[in-house]
Write a protein that holds these residues in place. Structure first.
Motif, PDB file in Angstrom:
ATOM      1  N   ASP A  36      -3.917   3.669  -0.901  1.00  0.00           N
ATOM      2  CA  ASP A  36      -4.156   2.800  -2.050  1.00  0.00           C
ATOM      3  C   ASP A  36      -3.449   1.465  -1.874  1.00  0.00           C
ATOM      4  O   ASP A  36      -2.264   1.417  -1.508  1.00  0.00           O
ATOM      5  CB  ASP A  36      -3.644   3.455  -3.338  1.00  0.00           C
TER       6      ASP A  36
ATOM      7  N   ARG B 261     -10.346  -0.011  -5.087  1.00  0.00           N
ATOM      8  CA  ARG B 261     -10.514   0.682  -3.809  1.00  0.00           C
ATOM      9  C   ARG B 261     -11.831   0.287  -3.147  1.00  0.00           C
ATOM     10  O   ARG B 261     -12.846   0.152  -3.816  1.00  0.00           O
ATOM     11  CB  ARG B 261     -10.517   2.204  -4.029  1.00  0.00           C
TER      12      ARG B 261
ATOM     13  N   ARG C 127       0.841  -1.192   0.000  1.00  0.00           N
ATOM     14  CA  ARG C 127       0.000   0.000   0.000  1.00  0.00           C
ATOM     15  C   ARG C 127       0.880   1.247   0.000  1.00  0.00           C
ATOM     16  O   ARG C 127       2.056   1.203   0.387  1.00  0.00           O
ATOM     17  CB  ARG C 127      -0.925   0.017   1.221  1.00  0.00           C
TER      18      ARG C 127
ATOM     19  N   HIS D 204      -2.723   8.343  -7.800  1.00  0.00           N
ATOM     20  CA  HIS D 204      -2.452   7.538  -6.611  1.00  0.00           C
ATOM     21  C   HIS D 204      -2.607   8.398  -5.359  1.00  0.00           C
ATOM     22  O   HIS D 204      -2.264   9.579  -5.345  1.00  0.00           O
ATOM     23  CB  HIS D 204      -1.030   6.975  -6.653  1.00  0.00           C
TER      24      HIS D 204
ATOM     25  N   ARG E 296      -2.557   0.149  -9.446  1.00  0.00           N
ATOM     26  CA  ARG E 296      -3.473   0.395  -8.341  1.00  0.00           C
ATOM     27  C   ARG E 296      -4.571  -0.657  -8.337  1.00  0.00           C
ATOM     28  O   ARG E 296      -5.190  -0.938  -9.363  1.00  0.00           O
ATOM     29  CB  ARG E 296      -4.075   1.788  -8.448  1.00  0.00           C
TER      30      ARG E 296
ATOM     31  N   ALA F  63      -7.522   6.745   0.334  1.00  0.00           N
ATOM     32  CA  ALA F  63      -8.289   5.596  -0.141  1.00  0.00           C
ATOM     33  C   ALA F  63      -8.369   4.514   0.926  1.00  0.00           C
ATOM     34  O   ALA F  63      -7.548   4.444   1.842  1.00  0.00           O
ATOM     35  CB  ALA F  63      -7.647   5.021  -1.410  1.00  0.00           C
TER      36      ALA F  63
END
Length: 301
Positions: free
Chosen positions: A46, A60, A13, A42, A57, A78
């Protein structure tokens, strides 16, 4: 110390965003800083997959966004579970700001809570009581002090229960100071209030930190305004503070009621009998007008 990262597909992440670089924390405990385009999209929080020299990515769960005064949509963080709205006796935060952040969080399926920081200052208890009267008990409210440590244990418990949370608020309310208090040794820059009680922008990047007591916390840059995005104007009453509670008890005559002049409107009745303040109703109309104007622009009207 950053360990060498072996090749292959690796999941992790984003824990820090520097504008043209992001810091990755891989699931196996390694870290890596990689370059990204300035407008890559980003954000901290994330989930990503790193393979070769490519950053992908992943889907989400949630995304917190705001619209700036120029109409540009800004993604803040996120995969959030909770959002703490940080307030203080100084600098004061307009009620409209709090309402708009609550709408943004609720509509994004992120659980909001209120944090009155600087509990060591005069006026903090009064502010907390005012907030309880204005917003009820539909979200937790904690009185804390980054300076003295008061209230930090209940805050740690709440963060551990929720999971990944972010702090949002106007500049100068003490978001970075709270993160420093919760994570000794982090040493984020903390600014002083300028003349007139306004805060300065001390956080220019977002940072995600895992808490020893459980959960994780994201510090976001401060801002003086907040406009929720990706919410249809027709959905606003269901998220707006005070409105959602009234509409849960009784429905308006018309399903698509915008609560302006429609007959059989529960909100207009609450306004007439005093159970809804004219000030809150006016702020609802202002936000409704903004959302409707944005929808018209999108349609090319």
């Amino acid at each position: 110390m950053t360990m060498p990262v072996p090749p292959g597909r690796r999941h992790g992440r984003i824990v820090r965003h520097y504008g043209v670089e992001v810091r990755l924390a891989f699931d196996d405990g390694d870290f890596l800083t990689v370059r990204v385009k300035r407008n890559s999209g980003h954000v901290v929080g994330d989930r990503v997959c790193w393979h070769g020299d490519r950053l992908e990515r992943l889907e989400r769960r949630t995304l917190l966004q705001r619209q700036d005064p120029f109409g540009k949509v800004r993604s803040l963080a996120a995969n959030l579970d909770g959002l703490g709205i940080v307030l203080a006796p100084q600098p004061t935060t307009p009620v409209a700001f709090i309402e708009r952040v609550l709408v943004a969080a609720r509509s994004a399926a992120i659980a909001p809570f209120l944090l009155v920081n600087k509990a060591d200052l005069a006026g903090s208890a009064v502010l907390a009581q005012q907030l309880r009267q204005q917003f009820g008990d539909t979200q937790p409210l904690l009185l804390v002090s980054a300076l003295s440590g008061a209230g930090l244990t209940p805050l740690r418990d709440l963060l551990a229960t929720l999971g990944c949370c972010a702090l949002a608020g106007q500049s100068g309310v003490g978001k970075s100071a709270l993160l420093n208090a919760l994570c000794p040794g982090l040493d984020l820059q903390v600014g002083e209030l300028a003349e007139g009680g306004q805060g300065g922008h001390t956080s220019s990047v977002s940072t995600l930190v895992d808490l020893a007591s459980g959960g994780s916390l994201i510090d976001t840059p401060g801002f003086r305004d907040f406009a929720p995005v990706q919410i249809a104007s027709a959905e606003l009453p269901g998220w707006f503070p005070g409105f959602a509670e009234l509409l849960h008890q009784r429905a308006c005559r018309f399903r698509d009621c915008r609560h302006r002049q429609e007959p059989g409107c529960v909100i207009r009745q609450a306004l007439a009998d005093g159970s809804l303040s004219a000030e809150r109703y006016g702020r609802y109309l202002a936000l409704l007008d903004e959302l409707e104007a944005a929808e018209q622009r999108q349609r090319g009207w």
